[in-house]
Design a protein around this motif. Sequence first.
Motif: not given
Length: 232
Positions: A15-23, A209-220
């Motif tokens: 979806h839009s603005s879920c942090g795809k590009s940063s990730f 990957l539902d990152n609603s409650d995740m930090t960038p570090h947790q995503q990595m």
Amino acid sequence: MIQLKQPLVIALDGHSSCGKSSFAKAIASELGYLYIDSGAMYRAVTWYAMQNGLITNGKVDVSSLITKLSSIDIDFRLNSESLKYETFLNEENIEGPIRSLEVSRNVSEISTIKEVRERLVALQQKMGEKKNIVMDGRDIGTVVFPKADIKIFMTASLEVRTQRRFDELKAKGIAASAKEVCENLARRDYIDQNREESPLAKADDAIILDNSDMTPHQQMEWFFKIIEKYQS
Ligand code: DC
């Protein structure tokens, strides 16, 4: 940097603005891969249409745009100061304007046009020929690279995405109310998921990957586990 056993194509949709590009950027930098923001390419065509008087009150002059598609050239160039890739349209740096709310308002209409998609998908597939690439978008795992080695489908709640996009616009000094941002996101979700041409959809073999409650570090950390599993 992680050592990979073979070169990969990594497709990241959502979806839009879920942090795809940063990730996607973070993954590309970890792997030493090229990152391609396919949304920027749809935004570039939208900007071109706006600049050339092909959009009036949200209505696109589709036939004129189609005749001009072959004269639209898009590429990404590294800014040697910021070390970030920027979008160029026919030799002009349009990284700033394509992020405006006005472009966001018109981009979904542009991305429903079959001929626009065909041209951009062909460009994207060419960029992925040598592998070693992370591309994010809406149809990367389903249409652009259906054989991608790793497919990720990202999402987050509308509330979280509104806040993130609002903060991002504010940081750039772009005025918009939270209500406007939320409405724009909900409308884009609807069009992206319901358009006839390559609607946003999770590929059968994509990992959610539902990152609603995740930090960038947790995503990595999550991504490292996926890579480990893929390589084992
Ligand atoms: O990722 P983004 O929000 O910058 O993308 C802008 C728009 O482009 C989005 O509303 C849908 C469209 N898009 C698309 O249709 N297919 C893609 N692969 C990438 C983006």
